[in-house]
Design an enzyme around this catalytic site. Structure first.
Site, mmCIF file in Angstrom:
data_model
loop_
_atom_site.group_PDB
_atom_site.id
_atom_site.type_symbol
_atom_site.label_atom_id
_atom_site.label_comp_id
_atom_site.label_asym_id
_atom_site.label_seq_id
_atom_site.Cartn_x
_atom_site.Cartn_y
_atom_site.Cartn_z
ATOM 1 N N ARG A 68 0.821 -1.215 0.000
ATOM 2 C CA ARG A 68 0.000 0.000 0.000
ATOM 3 C C ARG A 68 0.856 1.267 0.000
ATOM 4 N NH1 ARG A 68 -3.703 2.368 4.553
ATOM 5 N NH2 ARG A 68 -5.175 3.576 3.311
ATOM 6 N N HIS A 72 0.480 4.428 -2.519
ATOM 7 C CA HIS A 72 0.270 5.814 -2.076
ATOM 8 C C HIS A 72 1.416 6.716 -2.518
ATOM 9 C CE1 HIS A 72 -3.124 5.507 1.105
ATOM 10 N NE2 HIS A 72 -3.271 4.589 0.197
ATOM 11 N N ASN A 97 -3.443 8.927 4.955
ATOM 12 C CA ASN A 97 -2.192 8.347 5.471
ATOM 13 C C ASN A 97 -2.422 7.566 6.755
ATOM 14 O OD1 ASN A 97 -1.910 9.344 8.092
ATOM 15 N ND2 ASN A 97 -1.046 11.220 7.396
ATOM 16 N N HIS A 193 -5.771 -5.700 -2.739
ATOM 17 C CA HIS A 193 -6.661 -5.966 -1.603
ATOM 18 C C HIS A 193 -6.858 -7.457 -1.351
ATOM 19 C CE1 HIS A 193 -8.486 -1.638 -1.950
ATOM 20 N NE2 HIS A 193 -7.239 -1.648 -1.525
HETATM 21 C C1 HEM Z 1 -9.509 2.984 -6.060
HETATM 22 C C2 HEM Z 1 -8.384 2.667 -5.502
HETATM 23 C C3 HEM Z 1 -8.185 2.296 -4.048
HETATM 24 C C4 HEM Z 1 -8.916 2.651 -2.965
HETATM 25 C C5 HEM Z 1 -10.164 3.530 -2.896
HETATM 26 C C6 HEM Z 1 -8.303 2.019 -1.819
HETATM 27 C C7 HEM Z 1 -8.734 2.142 -0.531
HETATM 28 C C8 HEM Z 1 -8.209 1.465 0.547
HETATM 29 C C9 HEM Z 1 -8.716 1.565 1.898
HETATM 30 C C10 HEM Z 1 -9.866 2.456 2.346
HETATM 31 C C11 HEM Z 1 -7.992 0.704 2.651
HETATM 32 C C12 HEM Z 1 -8.165 0.414 4.130
HETATM 33 C C13 HEM Z 1 -7.234 1.222 4.976
HETATM 34 C C14 HEM Z 1 -7.525 0.993 6.433
HETATM 35 O O1 HEM Z 1 -8.688 1.088 6.813
HETATM 36 O O2 HEM Z 1 -6.589 0.720 7.197
HETATM 37 C C15 HEM Z 1 -7.024 0.070 1.799
HETATM 38 C C16 HEM Z 1 -6.091 -0.847 2.218
HETATM 39 C C17 HEM Z 1 -5.155 -1.411 1.398
HETATM 40 N N1 HEM Z 1 -4.921 -1.078 0.082
HETATM 41 FE FE1 HEM Z 1 -6.105 0.052 -1.088
HETATM 42 N N2 HEM Z 1 -7.225 1.288 -2.234
HETATM 43 C C18 HEM Z 1 -7.122 1.444 -3.592
HETATM 44 C C19 HEM Z 1 -6.147 0.897 -4.404
HETATM 45 C C20 HEM Z 1 -5.110 0.120 -3.954
HETATM 46 C C21 HEM Z 1 -4.009 -0.314 -4.780
HETATM 47 C C22 HEM Z 1 -3.825 0.025 -6.246
HETATM 48 C C23 HEM Z 1 -3.190 -1.067 -3.995
HETATM 49 C C24 HEM Z 1 -1.892 -1.780 -4.311
HETATM 50 C C25 HEM Z 1 -1.481 -2.134 -5.473
HETATM 51 C C26 HEM Z 1 -3.805 -1.100 -2.674
HETATM 52 C C27 HEM Z 1 -3.315 -1.814 -1.620
HETATM 53 C C28 HEM Z 1 -3.886 -1.848 -0.364
HETATM 54 C C29 HEM Z 1 -3.436 -2.747 0.688
HETATM 55 C C30 HEM Z 1 -2.354 -3.801 0.566
HETATM 56 C C31 HEM Z 1 -4.217 -2.448 1.814
HETATM 57 C C32 HEM Z 1 -4.102 -3.079 3.205
HETATM 58 C C33 HEM Z 1 -3.155 -2.252 4.045
HETATM 59 C C34 HEM Z 1 -2.821 -2.827 5.408
HETATM 60 O O3 HEM Z 1 -3.271 -3.929 5.759
HETATM 61 O O4 HEM Z 1 -2.063 -2.154 6.129
HETATM 62 N N3 HEM Z 1 -4.944 -0.366 -2.693
HETATM 63 N N4 HEM Z 1 -7.172 0.558 0.520
HETATM 64 C C1 LIG Z 2 2.526 9.591 10.284
HETATM 65 C C2 LIG Z 2 1.681 10.808 10.175
HETATM 66 O O1 LIG Z 2 2.143 11.873 9.827
HETATM 67 N N1 LIG Z 2 0.384 10.648 10.476
HETATM 68 C C3 LIG Z 2 -0.588 11.722 10.348
HETATM 69 C C4 LIG Z 2 -1.673 11.331 9.360
HETATM 70 O O2 LIG Z 2 -2.748 12.223 9.318
HETATM 71 C C5 LIG Z 2 -3.350 12.474 10.562
HETATM 72 C C6 LIG Z 2 -4.581 13.362 10.366
HETATM 73 O O3 LIG Z 2 -4.514 14.175 9.234
HETATM 74 C C7 LIG Z 2 -2.321 13.074 11.540
HETATM 75 O O4 LIG Z 2 -2.908 13.332 12.801
HETATM 76 C C8 LIG Z 2 -1.186 12.060 11.709
HETATM 77 O O5 LIG Z 2 -0.185 12.566 12.545
#
Ligand code: HEM
Ligand SMILES: CC(=O)N[C@H]1CO[C@H](CO)[C@@H](O)[C@@H]1O
Ligand SMILES: *[C@@H]1O[C@H](CO)[C@@H](O)[C@H](O)[C@H]1NC(C)=O
Length: 334
Positions: A68, A72, A97, A193
């Site tokens: 991820r 980003h 973030n 995902h």
């Molecule tokens: C329309 C595009 C995308 C949207 C709206 C999106 C949105 C999100 C959201 C909301 C989360 C959950 C974060 C959380 O609640 O902690 C997430 C997690 C994640 N996303 Fe996406 N994402 C997108 C595209 C991608 C792409 C292109 C990748 C990688 C190639 C990716 C990889 C991941 C991974 C691996 C996680 C899990 C992170 C973790 O477990 O720490 N995402 N994403």
């Molecule tokens: C690591 C880091 O900078 N985290 C920031 C992400 O965004 C939130 C809210 O905008 C901040 O409170 C965190 O410090």
């Protein structure tokens, strides 16, 4: 020089460098094995892999975080490690973030490569290598990663325009198109995902008040709905998390089970579920779900993602420390 003067000087320098970057845009291309022979006889990719594996062995959920982090970084201002820069209003501080993790693994890998050869390996490349290693450690999807990126100077929260989980498929297609990625790339990359988690706050609306209907999202499988409601009670301040890939045997594995789950209406994020339903993408989803080449295709899509907006050749710099630019460390602090 007083603070204000040095601020102005830094800004002028920044603008100058940006200008040079735009005008002198002879694009040295990324290449596989860029660091071969650039760090004496040291194996740069091996050093990064050791750092990632060391962490992964203790905590396999780090793989999702690193995948991820690469997304980003690349989606905002190109793959230039701008996401790593500290500063009052740098990208890191933007709301999306909040749950990004893995910064410390990148710092650790950077420390190790700096010991091997100082000032040679960019932070942007370390992110790309670490994402590749994360994919490789989580399944059979090891791909050859391209390197040769340089690190950027600019990191602004106001540049963060990541797609939202409630985007429609066509809005998301547009966001990816702006980065030179086509709808097939998008469907493959959202396959990221297949690992990792989402917090309740990112899909709570689907459980209780979908698009202000006062009802749950009708496209969600009912048993999944019940399960998610119990994990994410309405109006609860606890922001728990659930696996993005709802196949419990595969929630840490890079494979095509995410696509099978969304076909079964068991997607967690709205955008994930929509991929399986929208006529723009449902065909691609069906074909990935029924073939066994997802890991290879995901790797190709990651390589394409990794080339978005890169700095190469004489552009950018090689940072000494990934969270601060060498050139004007105060630039981001006022
Ligand atoms: C329309 C595009 C995308 C949207 C709206 C999106 C949105 C999100 C959201 C909301 C989360 C959950 C974060 C959380 O609640 O902690 C997430 C997690 C994640 N996303 Fe996406 N994402 C997108 C595209 C991608 C792409 C292109 C990748 C990688 C190639 C990716 C990889 C991941 C991974 C691996 C996680 C899990 C992170 C973790 O477990 O720490 N995402 N994403
Ligand atoms: C690591 C880091 O900078 N985290 C920031 C992400 O965004 C939130 C809210 O905008 C901040 O409170 C965190 O410090
Ligand atoms: C995709 O959706 C359209 C419209 O709902 C439908 O006609 C088509 O059969 C679907 N394709 C697949 C492969 O499911």
């Amino acid at each position: 020089m007083n603070m204000r003067m040095s601020a102005v000087a830094a800004l002028a320098l920044a603008l100058g460098l940006i200008l040079v970057n735009f005008t002198g845009k002879c694009h040295a291309a990324l290449q596989v094995g860029y660091y071969k022979d650039k760090c004496m006889l040291k194996d740069v990719e091996g050093i990064v892999f050791s750092a990632v594996k060391g962490r992964f062995d203790k905590d396999p959920t780090i793989a999702a975080a690193l995948i991820r982090l690469h997304f980003h970084d690349c989606f905002v201002n190109g793959c230039d490690a701008s996401i790593l820069l500290d500063g009052k209003s740098s990208e890191k501080t933007a709301p999306p973030n909040r749950s990004v993790r893995g910064y410390d693994v990148i710092d650790e890998a950077k420390g190790e490569v700096e010991k091997a050869c100082k000032g040679v390996v960019s932070c942007a490349d370390i992110i790309a290598m670490a994402a590749r290693d994360a994919v490789a450690l989580s399944g059979e999807g090891r791909y050859s990663v391209e390197t040769g990126r340089r690190d950027g100077f600019v990191s602004l929260a106001s540049n963060v325009d990541l797609p939202s989980p409630s985007f429609s498929v066509s809005q998301s297609v547009d966001a990816f198109a702006k980065k030179g990625l086509d709808p097939t790339d998008m469907v493959l990359l959202l396959g990221g995902h297949t690992v990792g988690v989402a917090h309740c706050s990112h899909f709570q609306d689907r459980l209780y008040n979908f698009q202000n209907s006062g009802e749950p999202d009708p496209t969600m499988d009912l048993s999944l709905l019940q399960k998610l409601k119990s994990i994410c009670p309405q109006n609860s301040p606890a922001d728990r998390s659930v696996d993005l890939d709802q196949n419990p045997l595969s929630s840490l594995t890079v494979d095509n089970s995410f696509y099978k789950q969304i076909i079964l209406k068991r997607g967690i994020l709205q955008i994930d579920q929509e991929l399986a339903l929208d006529p723009l993408t449902n065909g691609t989803v069906a074909s990935i779900a029924t073939s066994n080449d997802f890991p290879a295709k995901f790797g190709q899509a990651m390589v394409k993602l990794g080339a978005v907006g890169v700095l190469t050749g004489s552009q950018g710099e090689i940072r000494k420390s990934c969270s601060v630019t060498n050139s004007f460390p105060n630039f981001l602090h006022f």
